[in-house]
Motif scaffolding. Structure first.
Motif, PDB file in Angstrom:
ATOM      1  N   ARG A  66       0.866  -1.177   0.000  1.00 11.29           N
ATOM      2  CA  ARG A  66       0.000   0.000   0.000  1.00 11.29           C
ATOM      3  C   ARG A  66       0.903   1.228   0.000  1.00 11.29           C
ATOM      4  O   ARG A  66       1.862   1.301   0.769  1.00 11.29           O
ATOM      5  CB  ARG A  66      -0.898   0.047   1.248  1.00 11.29           C
ATOM      6  CG  ARG A  66      -1.628  -1.250   1.562  1.00 11.29           C
ATOM      7  CD  ARG A  66      -2.802  -1.473   0.646  1.00 11.29           C
ATOM      8  NE  ARG A  66      -3.572  -2.630   1.058  1.00 11.29           N
ATOM      9  CZ  ARG A  66      -3.443  -3.848   0.557  1.00 11.29           C
ATOM     10  NH1 ARG A  66      -2.535  -4.063  -0.365  1.00 11.29           N
ATOM     11  NH2 ARG A  66      -4.200  -4.842   0.970  1.00 11.29           N
ATOM     12  N   TRP A 279      -7.731  -5.975  -1.659  1.00  8.98           N
ATOM     13  CA  TRP A 279      -7.891  -4.590  -1.242  1.00  8.98           C
ATOM     14  C   TRP A 279      -8.120  -4.484   0.252  1.00  8.98           C
ATOM     15  O   TRP A 279      -8.421  -5.449   0.927  1.00  8.98           O
ATOM     16  CB  TRP A 279      -9.050  -3.924  -1.998  1.00  8.98           C
ATOM     17  CG  TRP A 279     -10.417  -4.409  -1.623  1.00  8.98           C
ATOM     18  CD1 TRP A 279     -11.217  -3.953  -0.615  1.00  8.98           C
ATOM     19  CD2 TRP A 279     -11.154  -5.443  -2.284  1.00  8.98           C
ATOM     20  NE1 TRP A 279     -12.399  -4.643  -0.600  1.00  8.98           N
ATOM     21  CE2 TRP A 279     -12.393  -5.554  -1.608  1.00  8.98           C
ATOM     22  CE3 TRP A 279     -10.895  -6.276  -3.362  1.00  8.98           C
ATOM     23  CZ2 TRP A 279     -13.362  -6.474  -1.998  1.00  8.98           C
ATOM     24  CZ3 TRP A 279     -11.859  -7.189  -3.744  1.00  8.98           C
ATOM     25  CH2 TRP A 279     -13.072  -7.276  -3.062  1.00  8.98           C
ATOM     26  N   GLN A 280      -7.973  -3.266   0.725  1.00 13.06           N
ATOM     27  CA  GLN A 280      -8.173  -2.987   2.148  1.00 13.06           C
ATOM     28  C   GLN A 280      -8.633  -1.547   2.287  1.00 13.06           C
ATOM     29  O   GLN A 280      -8.089  -0.643   1.657  1.00 13.06           O
ATOM     30  CB  GLN A 280      -6.868  -3.188   2.917  1.00 13.06           C
ATOM     31  CG  GLN A 280      -6.995  -2.952   4.407  1.00 13.06           C
ATOM     32  CD  GLN A 280      -5.678  -3.193   5.127  1.00 13.06           C
ATOM     33  OE1 GLN A 280      -4.665  -3.461   4.484  1.00 13.06           O
ATOM     34  NE2 GLN A 280      -5.686  -3.091   6.426  1.00 13.06           N
ATOM     35  N   GLY A 345     -13.510  -8.335   0.468  1.00 14.33           N
ATOM     36  CA  GLY A 345     -12.084  -8.039   0.378  1.00 14.33           C
ATOM     37  C   GLY A 345     -11.276  -8.788   1.408  1.00 14.33           C
ATOM     38  O   GLY A 345     -10.063  -8.675   1.452  1.00 14.33           O
ATOM     39  N   PHE A 379     -13.193   5.226  -4.957  1.00 10.17           N
ATOM     40  CA  PHE A 379     -12.083   4.397  -4.507  1.00 10.17           C
ATOM     41  C   PHE A 379     -11.209   5.099  -3.477  1.00 10.17           C
ATOM     42  O   PHE A 379     -10.192   4.526  -3.059  1.00 10.17           O
ATOM     43  CB  PHE A 379     -11.202   4.006  -5.701  1.00 10.17           C
ATOM     44  CG  PHE A 379     -11.822   2.974  -6.598  1.00 10.17           C
ATOM     45  CD1 PHE A 379     -11.900   1.658  -6.199  1.00 10.17           C
ATOM     46  CD2 PHE A 379     -12.318   3.322  -7.843  1.00 10.17           C
ATOM     47  CE1 PHE A 379     -12.455   0.690  -7.032  1.00 10.17           C
ATOM     48  CE2 PHE A 379     -12.873   2.369  -8.687  1.00 10.17           C
ATOM     49  CZ  PHE A 379     -12.947   1.052  -8.270  1.00 10.17           C
ATOM     50  N   LEU A 382      -9.167   3.536  -0.367  1.00  6.36           N
ATOM     51  CA  LEU A 382      -9.090   2.114  -0.613  1.00  6.36           C
ATOM     52  C   LEU A 382      -7.732   1.821  -1.239  1.00  6.36           C
ATOM     53  O   LEU A 382      -7.327   2.482  -2.181  1.00  6.36           O
ATOM     54  CB  LEU A 382     -10.211   1.669  -1.544  1.00  6.36           C
ATOM     55  CG  LEU A 382     -10.230   0.176  -1.895  1.00  6.36           C
ATOM     56  CD1 LEU A 382     -11.660  -0.318  -1.942  1.00  6.36           C
ATOM     57  CD2 LEU A 382      -9.569  -0.069  -3.240  1.00  6.36           C
ATOM     58  N   HIS A 383      -7.021   0.849  -0.689  1.00  2.00           N
ATOM     59  CA  HIS A 383      -5.664   0.561  -1.139  1.00  2.00           C
ATOM     60  C   HIS A 383      -5.640  -0.869  -1.673  1.00  2.00           C
ATOM     61  O   HIS A 383      -5.967  -1.811  -0.961  1.00  2.00           O
ATOM     62  CB  HIS A 383      -4.677   0.736   0.012  1.00  2.00           C
ATOM     63  CG  HIS A 383      -4.844   2.051   0.699  1.00  2.00           C
ATOM     64  ND1 HIS A 383      -4.475   3.241   0.127  1.00  2.00           N
ATOM     65  CD2 HIS A 383      -5.403   2.370   1.892  1.00  2.00           C
ATOM     66  CE1 HIS A 383      -4.757   4.232   0.951  1.00  2.00           C
ATOM     67  NE2 HIS A 383      -5.331   3.725   2.032  1.00  2.00           N
ATOM     68  N   ALA A 384      -5.283  -1.010  -2.935  1.00  2.00           N
ATOM     69  CA  ALA A 384      -5.393  -2.303  -3.599  1.00  2.00           C
ATOM     70  C   ALA A 384      -4.082  -2.690  -4.266  1.00  2.00           C
ATOM     71  O   ALA A 384      -3.297  -1.841  -4.688  1.00  2.00           O
ATOM     72  CB  ALA A 384      -6.518  -2.271  -4.640  1.00  2.00           C
ATOM     73  N   SER A 399       0.738  -1.745  -7.357  1.00  2.00           N
ATOM     74  CA  SER A 399      -0.250  -1.155  -6.459  1.00  2.00           C
ATOM     75  C   SER A 399      -0.979  -0.031  -7.170  1.00  2.00           C
ATOM     76  O   SER A 399      -0.438   0.598  -8.087  1.00  2.00           O
ATOM     77  CB  SER A 399       0.435  -0.612  -5.201  1.00  2.00           C
ATOM     78  OG  SER A 399       1.043  -1.645  -4.466  1.00  2.00           O
TER      79      SER A 399
END
Length: 458
Positions: A66, A279-280, A345, A379, A382-384, A399
Protein backbone atom coordinates in the motif's frame (compact mmCIF):
# COMPACT_ATOMS: atom_id res chain seq x y z
CA UNK A 1 10.90 -1.49 21.05
CA UNK A 2 14.65 -1.91 21.36
CA UNK A 3 16.55 -4.50 19.36
CA UNK A 4 16.42 -7.86 21.16
CA UNK A 5 13.50 -6.93 23.40
CA UNK A 6 10.20 -8.82 23.48
CA UNK A 7 6.59 -8.21 24.41
CA UNK A 8 3.44 -10.37 24.74
CA UNK A 9 0.94 -10.21 21.88
CA UNK A 10 -2.70 -11.33 21.90
CA UNK A 11 -3.42 -14.75 20.44
CA UNK A 12 -5.61 -13.40 17.68
CA UNK A 13 -5.32 -12.29 14.07
CA UNK A 14 -2.43 -9.83 13.76
CA UNK A 15 -1.59 -7.56 10.85
CA UNK A 16 2.16 -7.14 10.33
CA UNK A 17 3.29 -4.07 8.41
CA UNK A 18 6.80 -3.60 7.07
CA UNK A 19 7.02 0.11 6.28
CA UNK A 20 9.43 2.60 4.76
CA UNK A 21 9.49 6.05 3.28
CA UNK A 22 9.01 6.18 -0.49
CA UNK A 23 10.79 8.34 -3.03
CA UNK A 24 12.99 8.31 -6.15
CA UNK A 25 15.90 5.88 -6.01
CA UNK A 26 14.67 4.08 -2.89
CA UNK A 27 14.73 0.27 -3.29
CA UNK A 28 11.51 -1.68 -3.10
CA UNK A 29 11.01 -3.70 0.08
CA UNK A 30 9.14 -7.01 0.26
CA UNK A 31 7.86 -8.65 3.44
CA UNK A 32 7.92 -12.42 4.00
CA UNK A 33 7.32 -14.96 6.75
CA UNK A 34 8.86 -18.33 7.58
CA UNK A 35 7.10 -20.84 9.84
CA UNK A 36 9.74 -22.81 11.72
CA UNK A 37 10.06 -26.03 13.68
CA UNK A 38 13.35 -26.18 15.56
CA UNK A 39 14.83 -23.36 13.50
CA UNK A 40 13.98 -24.78 10.05
CA UNK A 41 10.99 -24.95 7.72
CA UNK A 42 9.38 -28.37 7.30
CA UNK A 43 9.00 -27.78 3.54
CA UNK A 44 9.09 -24.92 1.05
CA UNK A 45 5.37 -24.42 1.77
CA UNK A 46 6.33 -22.87 5.11
CA UNK A 47 7.69 -19.83 3.25
CA UNK A 48 5.07 -17.10 2.65
CA UNK A 49 5.98 -14.25 0.30
CA UNK A 50 4.87 -12.61 -2.94
CA UNK A 51 5.18 -15.84 -4.97
CA UNK A 52 3.52 -18.02 -2.30
CA UNK A 53 0.99 -15.62 -0.79
CA UNK A 54 -0.75 -18.07 1.57
CA UNK A 55 0.38 -20.83 3.92
CA UNK A 56 -1.41 -24.16 3.36
CA UNK A 57 -2.90 -23.94 6.87
CA UNK A 58 -4.35 -20.49 6.17
CA UNK A 59 -2.57 -19.12 9.23
CA UNK A 60 -0.32 -16.67 7.35
CA UNK A 61 -0.95 -14.79 4.15
CA UNK A 62 0.82 -12.10 2.17
CA UNK A 63 -1.43 -9.14 1.36
CA UNK A 64 0.82 -6.92 -0.74
CA UNK A 65 1.77 -3.25 -0.76
CA UNK A 66 0.00 0.00 0.00
CA UNK A 67 1.35 3.44 -0.90
CA UNK A 68 -0.04 5.92 1.59
CA UNK A 69 1.20 9.28 0.40
CA UNK A 70 4.95 8.97 0.85
CA UNK A 71 4.92 5.84 3.00
CA UNK A 72 4.87 2.32 1.57
CA UNK A 73 3.78 -0.65 3.67
CA UNK A 74 4.00 -4.33 2.78
CA UNK A 75 1.56 -6.41 4.79
CA UNK A 76 1.31 -9.93 6.20
CA UNK A 77 -1.71 -11.27 8.08
CA UNK A 78 -0.88 -13.79 10.83
CA UNK A 79 -3.78 -15.69 12.39
CA UNK A 80 -2.08 -17.00 15.53
CA UNK A 81 -4.93 -19.34 16.64
CA UNK A 82 -4.57 -21.17 13.29
CA UNK A 83 -0.80 -21.65 13.51
CA UNK A 84 -0.16 -25.38 13.75
CA UNK A 85 0.96 -26.64 17.20
CA UNK A 86 4.27 -27.94 15.83
CA UNK A 87 5.27 -24.45 14.68
CA UNK A 88 7.27 -22.72 17.41
CA UNK A 89 8.34 -19.56 15.57
CA UNK A 90 7.06 -17.32 12.79
CA UNK A 91 9.99 -15.29 11.47
CA UNK A 92 9.13 -11.92 9.88
CA UNK A 93 11.63 -10.83 7.26
CA UNK A 94 12.12 -8.19 4.58
CA UNK A 95 14.21 -8.06 1.42
CA UNK A 96 15.35 -5.08 -0.65
CA UNK A 97 14.92 -5.14 -4.43
CA UNK A 98 17.11 -2.76 -6.42
CA UNK A 99 19.54 -1.69 -3.71
CA UNK A 100 20.56 -2.12 -0.10
CA UNK A 101 18.77 -1.28 3.13
CA UNK A 102 21.30 1.51 3.64
CA UNK A 103 19.24 3.40 1.04
CA UNK A 104 15.88 2.61 2.68
CA UNK A 105 14.78 5.39 5.04
CA UNK A 106 12.56 4.91 8.09
CA UNK A 107 12.39 1.11 7.93
CA UNK A 108 10.14 -0.37 10.60
CA UNK A 109 7.92 -3.31 11.46
CA UNK A 110 4.64 -2.79 13.28
CA UNK A 111 2.18 -5.36 14.62
CA UNK A 112 -1.52 -4.51 14.79
CA UNK A 113 -4.47 -6.28 16.34
CA UNK A 114 -6.49 -6.69 13.14
CA UNK A 115 -9.90 -6.73 14.84
CA UNK A 116 -9.31 -3.94 17.35
CA UNK A 117 -7.24 -1.78 15.00
CA UNK A 118 -4.66 -1.09 17.71
CA UNK A 119 -0.89 -1.28 17.55
CA UNK A 120 0.61 -3.91 19.87
CA UNK A 121 4.31 -3.71 18.92
CA UNK A 122 6.65 -1.63 16.78
CA UNK A 123 10.36 -1.86 16.03
CA UNK A 124 12.25 0.81 14.06
CA UNK A 125 15.31 -0.68 12.37
CA UNK A 126 18.24 1.73 12.08
CA UNK A 127 21.91 1.62 11.13
CA UNK A 128 21.59 -0.50 7.96
CA UNK A 129 24.34 -0.35 5.34
CA UNK A 130 25.01 -3.14 2.81
CA UNK A 131 22.24 -5.50 3.91
CA UNK A 132 19.77 -6.72 1.29
CA UNK A 133 17.66 -8.80 3.69
CA UNK A 134 16.59 -8.45 7.30
CA UNK A 135 14.93 -10.56 9.93
CA UNK A 136 13.01 -7.73 11.55
CA UNK A 137 11.07 -9.67 14.15
CA UNK A 138 9.46 -12.94 15.10
CA UNK A 139 6.49 -14.41 16.92
CA UNK A 140 7.42 -17.26 19.27
CA UNK A 141 5.57 -19.46 21.72
CA UNK A 142 6.30 -19.20 25.42
CA UNK A 143 4.30 -21.15 28.05
CA UNK A 144 1.23 -21.48 25.86
CA UNK A 145 1.17 -17.80 24.81
CA UNK A 146 2.74 -15.80 22.00
CA UNK A 147 5.38 -13.08 22.18
CA UNK A 148 6.93 -10.76 19.63
CA UNK A 149 10.70 -10.18 19.59
CA UNK A 150 12.43 -7.27 17.82
CA UNK A 151 15.32 -8.93 15.98
CA UNK A 152 17.05 -6.61 13.48
CA UNK A 153 19.36 -9.27 11.98
CA UNK A 154 20.82 -8.20 8.61
CA UNK A 155 22.10 -10.31 5.71
CA UNK A 156 24.06 -9.26 2.64
CA UNK A 157 22.81 -12.06 0.37
CA UNK A 158 19.19 -10.99 -0.06
CA UNK A 159 16.02 -13.02 0.24
CA UNK A 160 17.72 -15.94 -1.50
CA UNK A 161 20.42 -16.37 1.12
CA UNK A 162 18.11 -15.74 4.06
CA UNK A 163 15.52 -18.25 2.82
CA UNK A 164 18.19 -20.86 2.12
CA UNK A 165 19.52 -20.56 5.66
CA UNK A 166 16.11 -21.55 6.99
CA UNK A 167 15.90 -24.63 4.73
CA UNK A 168 14.19 -23.23 1.61
CA UNK A 169 15.28 -24.59 -1.77
CA UNK A 170 15.50 -21.77 -4.31
CA UNK A 171 16.03 -21.89 -8.06
CA UNK A 172 18.82 -19.30 -8.17
CA UNK A 173 22.56 -19.53 -7.41
CA UNK A 174 23.20 -19.35 -3.70
CA UNK A 175 25.73 -17.27 -1.83
CA UNK A 176 26.72 -17.64 1.80
CA UNK A 177 24.61 -15.42 4.03
CA UNK A 178 26.67 -13.59 6.60
CA UNK A 179 25.19 -11.60 9.47
CA UNK A 180 26.37 -8.00 9.27
CA UNK A 181 26.20 -7.18 12.97
CA UNK A 182 26.31 -9.09 16.26
CA UNK A 183 22.89 -9.74 17.70
CA UNK A 184 21.28 -11.77 20.51
CA UNK A 185 19.23 -13.49 17.82
CA UNK A 186 20.82 -16.89 17.03
CA UNK A 187 21.95 -16.75 13.40
CA UNK A 188 20.82 -19.89 11.55
CA UNK A 189 23.51 -22.19 10.26
CA UNK A 190 23.73 -23.68 6.81
CA UNK A 191 25.16 -27.16 6.28
CA UNK A 192 28.29 -27.11 4.17
CA UNK A 193 28.62 -29.23 1.07
CA UNK A 194 30.85 -32.29 1.43
CA UNK A 195 34.23 -31.99 -0.23
CA UNK A 196 36.01 -34.74 -2.13
CA UNK A 197 38.72 -36.58 -0.17
CA UNK A 198 42.27 -36.14 -1.55
CA UNK A 199 43.59 -39.01 -3.66
CA UNK A 200 45.82 -41.40 -1.64
CA UNK A 201 49.55 -41.28 -2.31
CA UNK A 202 50.90 -44.21 -4.33
CA UNK A 203 52.39 -47.04 -2.28
CA UNK A 204 54.22 -50.28 -3.07
CA UNK A 205 51.03 -52.21 -2.42
CA UNK A 206 49.36 -50.23 -5.16
CA UNK A 207 52.15 -50.72 -7.72
CA UNK A 208 51.29 -52.85 -10.77
CA UNK A 209 52.58 -56.45 -10.72
CA UNK A 210 55.78 -57.17 -12.65
CA UNK A 211 55.41 -58.10 -16.28
CA UNK A 212 55.49 -61.82 -17.11
CA UNK A 213 54.15 -64.32 -19.58
CA UNK A 214 50.45 -64.12 -20.16
CA UNK A 215 48.37 -66.46 -18.05
CA UNK A 216 45.45 -68.10 -19.85
CA UNK A 217 42.08 -67.48 -18.24
CA UNK A 218 39.52 -70.24 -17.83
CA UNK A 219 36.56 -70.08 -20.20
CA UNK A 220 33.56 -68.25 -18.79
CA UNK A 221 30.97 -70.42 -17.14
CA UNK A 222 27.37 -69.45 -17.58
CA UNK A 223 25.51 -69.27 -14.28
CA UNK A 224 22.76 -71.83 -13.81
CA UNK A 225 19.32 -70.64 -14.83
CA UNK A 226 16.48 -71.37 -12.46
CA UNK A 227 13.03 -71.19 -13.98
CA UNK A 228 10.48 -70.35 -11.30
CA UNK A 229 7.09 -71.95 -11.42
CA UNK A 230 4.33 -69.87 -13.02
CA UNK A 231 3.06 -67.32 -10.59
CA UNK A 232 1.56 -63.89 -10.50
CA UNK A 233 4.12 -61.23 -11.33
CA UNK A 234 4.98 -59.11 -8.32
CA UNK A 235 3.64 -55.62 -8.38
CA UNK A 236 6.11 -53.05 -9.57
CA UNK A 237 7.08 -50.55 -6.92
CA UNK A 238 5.53 -47.13 -7.52
CA UNK A 239 7.82 -44.63 -9.21
CA UNK A 240 9.42 -42.15 -6.86
CA UNK A 241 7.53 -38.92 -6.45
CA UNK A 242 8.98 -36.10 -8.51
CA UNK A 243 11.09 -33.65 -6.57
CA UNK A 244 9.30 -30.47 -5.60
CA UNK A 245 10.08 -27.49 -7.77
CA UNK A 246 12.41 -25.03 -6.07
CA UNK A 247 10.93 -21.77 -4.88
CA UNK A 248 11.14 -19.04 -7.50
CA UNK A 249 12.13 -15.69 -6.04
CA UNK A 250 11.95 -13.56 -9.18
CA UNK A 251 9.12 -11.10 -9.76
CA UNK A 252 8.26 -8.04 -11.83
CA UNK A 253 6.81 -4.90 -10.26
CA UNK A 254 5.25 -2.43 -12.67
CA UNK A 255 5.55 1.29 -11.94
CA UNK A 256 4.80 4.55 -13.70
CA UNK A 257 8.40 4.65 -14.89
CA UNK A 258 8.34 1.01 -16.09
CA UNK A 259 4.66 0.25 -16.76
CA UNK A 260 4.84 -2.81 -19.05
CA UNK A 261 6.41 -6.25 -19.34
CA UNK A 262 6.46 -8.94 -22.02
CA UNK A 263 5.09 -12.24 -20.74
CA UNK A 264 6.57 -13.87 -23.83
CA UNK A 265 10.08 -12.87 -22.81
CA UNK A 266 9.33 -14.02 -19.24
CA UNK A 267 8.27 -17.45 -20.49
CA UNK A 268 4.68 -16.96 -19.31
CA UNK A 269 2.65 -17.89 -22.39
CA UNK A 270 1.34 -21.34 -21.47
CA UNK A 271 -0.76 -22.85 -18.74
CA UNK A 272 -2.98 -20.45 -16.84
CA UNK A 273 -2.52 -17.01 -15.35
CA UNK A 274 -4.35 -15.86 -12.25
CA UNK A 275 -5.17 -12.17 -11.96
CA UNK A 276 -5.72 -11.31 -8.30
CA UNK A 277 -7.19 -8.17 -6.74
CA UNK A 278 -6.75 -7.71 -3.01
CA UNK A 279 -7.89 -4.59 -1.24
CA UNK A 280 -8.17 -2.99 2.15
CA UNK A 281 -10.13 0.01 3.40
CA UNK A 282 -8.03 1.83 5.99
CA UNK A 283 -10.45 4.58 7.00
CA UNK A 284 -14.19 4.52 7.44
CA UNK A 285 -16.02 7.79 6.97
CA UNK A 286 -19.64 8.64 6.37
CA UNK A 287 -20.53 10.47 3.19
CA UNK A 288 -18.10 12.85 1.55
CA UNK A 289 -14.85 13.79 3.23
CA UNK A 290 -15.51 17.46 3.91
CA UNK A 291 -12.09 18.08 5.44
CA UNK A 292 -10.34 16.96 2.28
CA UNK A 293 -13.04 17.84 -0.18
CA UNK A 294 -13.17 14.41 -1.81
CA UNK A 295 -15.19 11.22 -1.82
CA UNK A 296 -14.28 8.48 0.61
CA UNK A 297 -15.26 4.91 1.41
CA UNK A 298 -18.43 4.76 3.50
CA UNK A 299 -19.14 1.24 4.72
CA UNK A 300 -17.40 -1.92 5.84
CA UNK A 301 -19.44 -3.99 3.36
CA UNK A 302 -17.64 -2.55 0.35
CA UNK A 303 -18.34 -4.74 -2.71
CA UNK A 304 -15.85 -4.52 -5.55
CA UNK A 305 -16.21 -6.45 -8.80
CA UNK A 306 -13.18 -7.63 -10.77
CA UNK A 307 -14.06 -7.69 -14.47
CA UNK A 308 -12.46 -8.11 -17.90
CA UNK A 309 -13.35 -6.80 -21.32
CA UNK A 310 -12.02 -9.10 -24.03
CA UNK A 311 -11.57 -9.01 -27.78
CA UNK A 312 -10.69 -12.28 -29.48
CA UNK A 313 -8.63 -12.66 -32.64
CA UNK A 314 -11.78 -13.50 -34.64
CA UNK A 315 -13.35 -10.16 -33.64
CA UNK A 316 -15.72 -11.40 -30.93
CA UNK A 317 -16.02 -9.08 -27.94
CA UNK A 318 -17.54 -9.43 -24.51
CA UNK A 319 -17.19 -9.00 -20.77
CA UNK A 320 -16.46 -11.35 -17.86
CA UNK A 321 -18.05 -10.14 -14.61
CA UNK A 322 -20.26 -11.17 -11.71
CA UNK A 323 -23.01 -8.83 -12.90
CA UNK A 324 -25.39 -10.89 -14.98
CA UNK A 325 -23.52 -14.07 -13.95
CA UNK A 326 -21.16 -13.64 -16.90
CA UNK A 327 -18.39 -15.67 -15.21
CA UNK A 328 -16.87 -16.89 -18.50
CA UNK A 329 -14.98 -20.16 -19.00
CA UNK A 330 -11.36 -21.32 -18.98
CA UNK A 331 -11.71 -24.15 -21.51
CA UNK A 332 -13.92 -22.52 -24.13
CA UNK A 333 -14.22 -18.96 -25.46
CA UNK A 334 -13.46 -16.47 -24.04
CA UNK A 335 -10.90 -18.65 -22.12
CA UNK A 336 -11.27 -16.28 -19.15
CA UNK A 337 -13.07 -17.20 -15.94
CA UNK A 338 -14.04 -15.19 -12.86
CA UNK A 339 -13.46 -17.47 -9.89
CA UNK A 340 -16.00 -15.88 -7.61
CA UNK A 341 -17.45 -12.71 -6.17
CA UNK A 342 -15.69 -11.55 -3.00
CA UNK A 343 -18.00 -9.01 -1.38
CA UNK A 344 -15.71 -8.21 1.53
CA UNK A 345 -12.08 -8.04 0.38
CA UNK A 346 -11.27 -10.30 3.33
CA UNK A 347 -11.24 -13.62 1.46
CA UNK A 348 -7.77 -15.15 1.72
CA UNK A 349 -7.31 -15.39 -2.04
CA UNK A 350 -9.06 -12.12 -2.85
CA UNK A 351 -10.99 -11.90 -6.12
CA UNK A 352 -9.50 -13.66 -9.13
CA UNK A 353 -9.69 -14.01 -12.88
CA UNK A 354 -8.11 -17.05 -14.54
CA UNK A 355 -6.82 -16.68 -18.11
CA UNK A 356 -5.96 -19.71 -20.23
CA UNK A 357 -2.61 -18.81 -21.81
CA UNK A 358 -2.64 -21.98 -23.91
CA UNK A 359 -5.06 -19.98 -26.08
CA UNK A 360 -2.84 -16.91 -26.39
CA UNK A 361 -3.32 -16.89 -30.16
CA UNK A 362 -7.08 -16.55 -29.63
CA UNK A 363 -6.64 -13.22 -27.79
CA UNK A 364 -6.28 -9.79 -29.28
CA UNK A 365 -6.61 -7.76 -26.08
CA UNK A 366 -7.94 -8.09 -22.54
CA UNK A 367 -8.68 -5.14 -20.25
CA UNK A 368 -8.88 -6.02 -16.56
CA UNK A 369 -10.85 -3.46 -14.54
CA UNK A 370 -12.66 -3.12 -11.23
CA UNK A 371 -15.94 -1.44 -10.37
CA UNK A 372 -17.61 -0.47 -7.10
CA UNK A 373 -20.89 -2.34 -6.98
CA UNK A 374 -21.96 -0.95 -3.62
CA UNK A 375 -20.60 0.33 -0.33
CA UNK A 376 -18.72 3.48 -1.40
CA UNK A 377 -18.97 6.50 -3.67
CA UNK A 378 -15.38 6.22 -4.87
CA UNK A 379 -12.08 4.40 -4.51
CA UNK A 380 -10.71 7.01 -2.12
CA UNK A 381 -9.07 5.53 1.00
CA UNK A 382 -9.09 2.11 -0.61
CA UNK A 383 -5.66 0.56 -1.14
CA UNK A 384 -5.39 -2.30 -3.60
CA UNK A 385 -2.73 -4.57 -5.04
CA UNK A 386 -2.98 -6.31 -8.42
CA UNK A 387 -0.98 -9.50 -9.04
CA UNK A 388 -0.77 -11.43 -12.29
CA UNK A 389 0.60 -14.91 -11.58
CA UNK A 390 1.45 -16.95 -14.68
CA UNK A 391 1.80 -20.68 -14.17
CA UNK A 392 5.20 -20.35 -15.85
CA UNK A 393 7.29 -17.22 -15.53
CA UNK A 394 7.68 -14.51 -12.93
CA UNK A 395 4.64 -12.92 -11.25
CA UNK A 396 3.76 -9.35 -12.15
CA UNK A 397 2.38 -7.00 -9.52
CA UNK A 398 1.62 -3.35 -8.92
CA UNK A 399 -0.25 -1.16 -6.46
CA UNK A 400 -2.96 1.33 -7.28
CA UNK A 401 -2.23 4.99 -6.72
CA UNK A 402 -4.31 7.01 -4.29
CA UNK A 403 -7.65 7.99 -5.80
CA UNK A 404 -8.35 11.74 -5.71
CA UNK A 405 -11.46 11.85 -7.94
CA UNK A 406 -15.03 10.53 -7.39
CA UNK A 407 -14.33 7.37 -9.39
CA UNK A 408 -16.33 4.13 -9.29
CA UNK A 409 -14.36 2.29 -12.00
CA UNK A 410 -10.64 1.74 -12.39
CA UNK A 411 -8.83 0.23 -15.39
CA UNK A 412 -6.16 -2.04 -13.90
CA UNK A 413 -4.17 -3.74 -16.67
CA UNK A 414 -4.28 -4.05 -20.45
CA UNK A 415 -3.03 -7.33 -21.93
CA UNK A 416 -2.34 -7.23 -25.66
CA UNK A 417 -1.26 -9.92 -28.12
CA UNK A 418 0.53 -8.38 -31.09
CA UNK A 419 3.00 -10.00 -33.44
CA UNK A 420 3.37 -13.05 -31.21
CA UNK A 421 4.22 -10.94 -28.15
CA UNK A 422 1.96 -10.98 -25.08
CA UNK A 423 2.42 -7.72 -23.14
CA UNK A 424 0.98 -6.60 -19.79
CA UNK A 425 0.55 -2.84 -19.43
CA UNK A 426 -0.11 -1.25 -16.03
CA UNK A 427 -3.07 1.14 -16.37
CA UNK A 428 -4.12 2.03 -12.78
CA UNK A 429 -6.46 4.58 -14.32
CA UNK A 430 -9.41 5.93 -12.35
CA UNK A 431 -12.39 6.93 -14.49
CA UNK A 432 -15.33 9.15 -13.54
CA UNK A 433 -18.64 8.07 -15.13
CA UNK A 434 -20.88 10.78 -16.52
CA UNK A 435 -24.32 11.13 -14.99
CA UNK A 436 -26.46 8.14 -15.94
CA UNK A 437 -23.54 6.21 -17.50
CA UNK A 438 -22.59 2.86 -15.99
CA UNK A 439 -19.01 2.08 -14.93
CA UNK A 440 -18.84 -0.65 -17.59
CA UNK A 441 -19.90 1.69 -20.37
CA UNK A 442 -17.44 4.29 -19.05
CA UNK A 443 -14.45 1.97 -19.33
CA UNK A 444 -15.71 0.74 -22.73
CA UNK A 445 -15.80 4.30 -24.06
CA UNK A 446 -12.36 5.11 -22.64
CA UNK A 447 -10.76 2.14 -24.43
CA UNK A 448 -12.90 2.03 -27.58
CA UNK A 449 -14.39 -1.44 -27.16
CA UNK A 450 -17.65 -0.48 -28.92
CA UNK A 451 -20.13 -2.75 -27.11
CA UNK A 452 -23.84 -2.34 -26.38
CA UNK A 453 -24.79 -2.39 -22.68
CA UNK A 454 -28.03 -3.21 -20.91
CA UNK A 455 -28.85 -3.04 -17.16
CA UNK A 456 -27.95 -6.16 -15.17
CA UNK A 457 -27.87 -7.45 -11.62
CA UNK A 458 -26.24 -10.17 -9.54
Amino acid sequence: MLKGSNTPVPTTTLRVEVGRRSGPGIPDVDASALLLVGGKVRSDGDFVFYNQPAHPSGSVRYEGKRDLGGRVTDTLLVDLPRVEPSIDRVVLAASADGGTFGRVPDLYIEVWDAAAGTSVARFDSTGASVETAFVLGEFYRRQGAWKFRAVGQGYSSGLEGLATDFGITVDEPQHPAQPTAPTPYPAPSRPTAPTAAPAPAPSPAMAPPPAGPPVPLPPPVAPPVTVPPPTTAPAMPPPPAPAASPVRLTKVTLTKAAPSVSLTKQGGTSGTMRVNLNWQVRKQFAGWGSKRGRAVAMHRDLDLDLCALYELSDGRKGVVQALGNAFGSVHRPPYIHLDGDDRTGAVTTGENLTINLDHTNDFRRILVFVTIYEGARSFADLHATVTLQPQHGAPVDFSLDECTVPSTVCALALITHTGGDLVVQREARYLVPARGVSPQRTVDQAYGWGMNWTPGRK
